[in-house]
Design a protein around this motif. Structure first.
Motif, PDB file in Angstrom:
ATOM      1  N   GLN A   1     -21.704 -60.642  -1.333  1.00 36.82           N
ATOM      2  CA  GLN A   1     -20.355 -61.197  -1.259  1.00 36.82           C
ATOM      3  C   GLN A   1     -19.333 -60.076  -1.347  1.00 36.82           C
ATOM      4  O   GLN A   1     -19.572 -59.061  -2.009  1.00 36.82           O
ATOM      5  N   TYR A   2     -18.198 -60.296  -0.712  1.00 33.06           N
ATOM      6  CA  TYR A   2     -17.091 -59.348  -0.779  1.00 33.06           C
ATOM      7  C   TYR A   2     -15.836 -60.093  -1.197  1.00 33.06           C
ATOM      8  O   TYR A   2     -15.687 -61.284  -0.926  1.00 33.06           O
ATOM      9  N   LYS A   3     -14.952 -59.373  -1.873  1.00 34.56           N
ATOM     10  CA  LYS A   3     -13.688 -59.958  -2.302  1.00 34.56           C
ATOM     11  C   LYS A   3     -12.599 -58.916  -2.107  1.00 34.56           C
ATOM     12  O   LYS A   3     -12.765 -57.749  -2.473  1.00 34.56           O
ATOM     13  N   VAL A   4     -11.483 -59.340  -1.511  1.00 33.75           N
ATOM     14  CA  VAL A   4     -10.324 -58.471  -1.318  1.00 33.75           C
ATOM     15  C   VAL A   4      -9.165 -59.098  -2.080  1.00 33.75           C
ATOM     16  O   VAL A   4      -8.847 -60.272  -1.889  1.00 33.75           O
ATOM     17  N   ILE A   5      -8.563 -58.321  -2.959  1.00 32.64           N
ATOM     18  CA  ILE A   5      -7.435 -58.839  -3.728  1.00 32.64           C
ATOM     19  C   ILE A   5      -6.215 -57.950  -3.484  1.00 32.64           C
ATOM     20  O   ILE A   5      -6.346 -56.774  -3.172  1.00 32.64           O
ATOM     21  N   PRO A   6      -5.015 -58.509  -3.631  1.00 35.44           N
ATOM     22  CA  PRO A   6      -3.809 -57.718  -3.418  1.00 35.44           C
ATOM     23  C   PRO A   6      -3.624 -56.676  -4.515  1.00 35.44           C
ATOM     24  O   PRO A   6      -3.993 -56.888  -5.671  1.00 35.44           O
TER      25      PRO A   6
END
Length: 69
Positions: free
Chosen positions: A2-7
């Motif tokens: 899984q990948y997650k991109v956050i500001p």
């Protein structure tokens, strides 16, 4: 995987801000991969005879990327 991109918000102390984000998500098993922080110039306008003129502004965009297996 899984990948997650956050500001990644603009900050006066970017190093501490990034470290806080990494620490916060590491607790949940997310592994820091990379970050990107860019500045873009948004042109203003001259208006009509100077009325309604807008100055150039800088737009800050930041993201932090995490992965989890």
């Amino acid at each position: 995987m899984q990948y997650k991109v956050i500001p990644f918000p603009q900050s006066k102390n970017i190093n501490n801000q990034l470290q806080s984000i990494i620490d916060e998500h590491a607790v949940d098993g997310w592994v820091y991969l990379n970050h990107n922080y860019s500045h873009y110039l948004l042109p203003g306008s001259a208006g009509c005879f100077g009325f309604g003129a807008k100055p150039d502004t800088v737009w800050h965009i930041g993201n932090v990327v995490f992965q989890k297996e």
